[in-house]
Design a protein around this motif. Structure first.
Motif, PDB file in Angstrom:
ATOM      1  N   THR A 122       0.475  -0.915  -0.075  1.00  8.87           N
ATOM      2  CA  THR A 122      -0.086   0.233  -0.014  1.00  8.87           C
ATOM      3  C   THR A 122       0.772   1.214   0.188  1.00  8.87           C
ATOM      4  O   THR A 122       2.163   1.351   0.668  1.00  8.87           O
ATOM      5  N   VAL A 123       0.381   2.583  -0.723  1.00 10.24           N
ATOM      6  CA  VAL A 123       1.028   3.356  -0.778  1.00 10.24           C
ATOM      7  C   VAL A 123       1.749   4.430   0.759  1.00 10.24           C
ATOM      8  O   VAL A 123       2.991   4.569   0.417  1.00 10.24           O
ATOM      9  N   ASP A 124       1.070   4.428   1.998  1.00 11.03           N
ATOM     10  CA  ASP A 124       1.124   4.764   2.638  1.00 11.03           C
ATOM     11  C   ASP A 124       2.297   3.288   3.928  1.00 11.03           C
ATOM     12  O   ASP A 124       2.459   3.551   4.739  1.00 11.03           O
ATOM     13  N   GLY A 125       2.913   2.401   3.283  1.00 11.40           N
ATOM     14  CA  GLY A 125       3.866   1.927   2.972  1.00 11.40           C
ATOM     15  C   GLY A 125       3.560  -0.046   4.129  1.00 11.40           C
ATOM     16  O   GLY A 125       4.324  -0.149   4.829  1.00 11.40           O
ATOM     17  N   MET A 126       2.413   0.167   4.673  1.00 16.48           N
ATOM     18  CA  MET A 126       1.448  -0.099   5.500  1.00 16.48           C
ATOM     19  C   MET A 126       1.072  -2.114   5.967  1.00 16.48           C
ATOM     20  O   MET A 126       1.341  -2.815   6.066  1.00 16.48           O
ATOM     21  N   PHE A 127       1.024  -2.665   4.502  1.00 15.72           N
ATOM     22  CA  PHE A 127       0.566  -3.451   3.944  1.00 15.72           C
ATOM     23  C   PHE A 127       0.813  -4.523   2.924  1.00 15.72           C
ATOM     24  O   PHE A 127       1.268  -3.036   2.205  1.00 15.72           O
ATOM     25  N   THR A 128       1.339  -5.724   2.719  1.00 17.68           N
ATOM     26  CA  THR A 128       1.157  -6.233   1.891  1.00 17.68           C
ATOM     27  C   THR A 128       1.274  -7.518   1.721  1.00 17.68           C
ATOM     28  O   THR A 128       0.783  -7.772   2.945  1.00 17.68           O
ATOM     29  N   VAL A 129      -0.271  -8.074   0.786  1.00 19.34           N
ATOM     30  CA  VAL A 129      -0.479  -9.384   0.591  1.00 19.34           C
ATOM     31  C   VAL A 129       0.148 -10.101  -0.650  1.00 19.34           C
ATOM     32  O   VAL A 129       0.645  -9.858  -1.999  1.00 19.34           O
ATOM     33  N   VAL A 130       0.579 -11.536  -0.131  1.00 15.11           N
ATOM     34  CA  VAL A 130       1.171 -12.246  -0.688  1.00 15.11           C
ATOM     35  C   VAL A 130       1.009 -13.746  -0.402  1.00 15.11           C
ATOM     36  O   VAL A 130       0.107 -14.087   0.600  1.00 15.11           O
ATOM     37  N   GLY A 131       0.490 -14.045  -1.253  1.00 20.70           N
ATOM     38  CA  GLY A 131       0.624 -15.592  -1.281  1.00 20.70           C
ATOM     39  C   GLY A 131       1.689 -16.648  -0.560  1.00 20.70           C
ATOM     40  O   GLY A 131       2.284 -16.860  -1.910  1.00 20.70           O
ATOM     41  N   VAL A 132       1.661 -18.049  -0.420  1.00 21.39           N
ATOM     42  CA  VAL A 132       1.877 -19.178  -0.084  1.00 21.39           C
ATOM     43  C   VAL A 132       1.707 -20.097   0.625  1.00 21.39           C
ATOM     44  O   VAL A 132       0.970 -20.322  -0.162  1.00 21.39           O
ATOM     45  N   GLU A 133       3.568 -21.062   0.137  1.00 17.78           N
ATOM     46  CA  GLU A 133       3.194 -22.073   0.470  1.00 17.78           C
ATOM     47  C   GLU A 133       2.671 -22.578   1.755  1.00 17.78           C
ATOM     48  O   GLU A 133       2.779 -21.686   2.573  1.00 17.78           O
ATOM     49  N   CYS A 134       2.701 -24.173   1.701  1.00 15.76           N
ATOM     50  CA  CYS A 134       1.608 -24.243   3.113  1.00 15.76           C
ATOM     51  C   CYS A 134       2.025 -24.175   4.352  1.00 15.76           C
ATOM     52  O   CYS A 134       3.708 -23.983   4.460  1.00 15.76           O
ATOM     53  N   LEU A 135       1.397 -23.607   4.810  1.00 15.85           N
ATOM     54  CA  LEU A 135       2.197 -22.681   7.061  1.00 15.85           C
ATOM     55  C   LEU A 135       1.276 -24.204   7.511  1.00 15.85           C
ATOM     56  O   LEU A 135       1.678 -23.601   9.078  1.00 15.85           O
ATOM     57  N   GLY A 136       1.227 -25.240   7.217  1.00 18.55           N
ATOM     58  CA  GLY A 136       1.115 -26.082   7.795  1.00 18.55           C
ATOM     59  C   GLY A 136       0.230 -26.100   9.318  1.00 18.55           C
ATOM     60  O   GLY A 136      -0.152 -26.825   9.830  1.00 18.55           O
ATOM     61  N   ALA A 137      -1.058 -25.636   8.542  1.00 22.10           N
ATOM     62  CA  ALA A 137      -2.837 -25.358   8.754  1.00 22.10           C
ATOM     63  C   ALA A 137      -3.667 -25.576   8.721  1.00 22.10           C
ATOM     64  O   ALA A 137      -4.412 -25.234   8.829  1.00 22.10           O
ATOM     65  N   CYS A 138      -4.001 -27.016   8.239  1.00 23.27           N
ATOM     66  CA  CYS A 138      -4.676 -27.372   7.291  1.00 23.27           C
ATOM     67  C   CYS A 138      -6.342 -27.024   7.355  1.00 23.27           C
ATOM     68  O   CYS A 138      -7.040 -26.844   7.552  1.00 23.27           O
ATOM     69  N   GLY A 139      -6.053 -27.868   9.783  1.00 19.01           N
ATOM     70  CA  GLY A 139      -7.625 -27.995   9.947  1.00 19.01           C
ATOM     71  C   GLY A 139      -8.111 -26.489  10.469  1.00 19.01           C
ATOM     72  O   GLY A 139      -8.897 -26.645  10.392  1.00 19.01           O
ATOM     73  N   TYR A 140      -7.374 -25.802   9.698  1.00 19.62           N
ATOM     74  CA  TYR A 140      -8.161 -24.162  10.607  1.00 19.62           C
ATOM     75  C   TYR A 140      -8.077 -23.577   9.051  1.00 19.62           C
ATOM     76  O   TYR A 140      -7.969 -21.687   9.219  1.00 19.62           O
ATOM     77  N   ALA A 141      -8.063 -23.990   7.848  1.00 21.11           N
ATOM     78  CA  ALA A 141      -8.231 -23.459   6.701  1.00 21.11           C
ATOM     79  C   ALA A 141      -9.785 -22.575   6.604  1.00 21.11           C
ATOM     80  O   ALA A 141     -10.193 -23.171   7.212  1.00 21.11           O
ATOM     81  N   PRO A 142      -9.408 -21.073   5.553  1.00 25.70           N
ATOM     82  CA  PRO A 142      -8.475 -20.730   5.153  1.00 25.70           C
ATOM     83  C   PRO A 142      -7.735 -19.643   6.617  1.00 25.70           C
ATOM     84  O   PRO A 142      -8.089 -19.362   7.500  1.00 25.70           O
ATOM     85  N   MET A 143      -6.284 -20.087   5.859  1.00 28.27           N
ATOM     86  CA  MET A 143      -5.562 -19.060   7.325  1.00 28.27           C
ATOM     87  C   MET A 143      -4.119 -18.160   6.408  1.00 28.27           C
ATOM     88  O   MET A 143      -4.119 -18.585   5.283  1.00 28.27           O
TER      89      MET A 143
END
Length: 176
Positions: A122-143
């Protein structure tokens, strides 16, 4: 390898160097390269959560290895950032469990709400959004992960609350 045009102050403070030396003490003197991952984490944490090529070169110098050995690691792992990112990086798990539970729609929702595309900040430098590979919390998807912490069973309302909490400074990034 194309280098980014981003510039970064390289400041290996005495405190950071002491931490690096402490990490190196866990490895044989002739195996400094073994400390590469923990050293990169420490250096990235001390430099606004990203690693310029100049900073990667400095890590190579400290560990007495070739710069390409550092570049290979930094470019392979998504936990290392090669350009400036937002204070809060929303890392959405996009593997099968999260995908079947609607993570792509949540990423689109989040990007639209913040006015950015995936991978942007974001222009204000607050947020970046990315997709990553498995974070290992499949039972709590989406996460997703923000800093060192997982946020699970996400929906639009929870994403809205996380954004509001980040803006209010209520989200902790590290467990240190």
């Amino acid at each position: 390898m194309e280098k980014y045009i981003y510039k970064q102050d390289i400041n290996i403070t005495p405190e950071l160097m002491a931490r690096i030396n402490e990490l190196l003490s866990h490895y044989p003197e002739d195996k400094k390269k073994s400390a590469l991952l923990p050293v990169l984490h420490e250096v990235q944490d001390a430099h606004d959560n990203w690693l310029s090529y100049e900073l990667q070169d400095k890590v190579a110098e400290i560990l007495e290895i070739k710069p390409i050995e550092v570049y290979e690691v930094v470019s392979f792992y998504t936990m290392f950032n090669q350009k400036p990112i937002g204070k809060y990086m929303f890392e959405f798990c996009r593997t099968s469990c999260c995908a079947t539970r609607g993570v792509e729609d949540l990423m689109d929702y989040t990007c639209n709400k913040l006015g950015i595309k995936e991978g942007e900040t974001t222009v204000d430098g607050m947020f970046t959004v990315v997709g990553v590979e498995c974070l290992g919390a499949c039972g709590y998807a989406p996460m997703m992960q923000i800093g060192d912490f997982y946020h699970e069973n996400l929906n639009q309302e929870k994403v809205d609350q996380l954004i509001a909490d980040c803006r209010a400074g209520k989200i902790t990034l590290h467990d240190k």
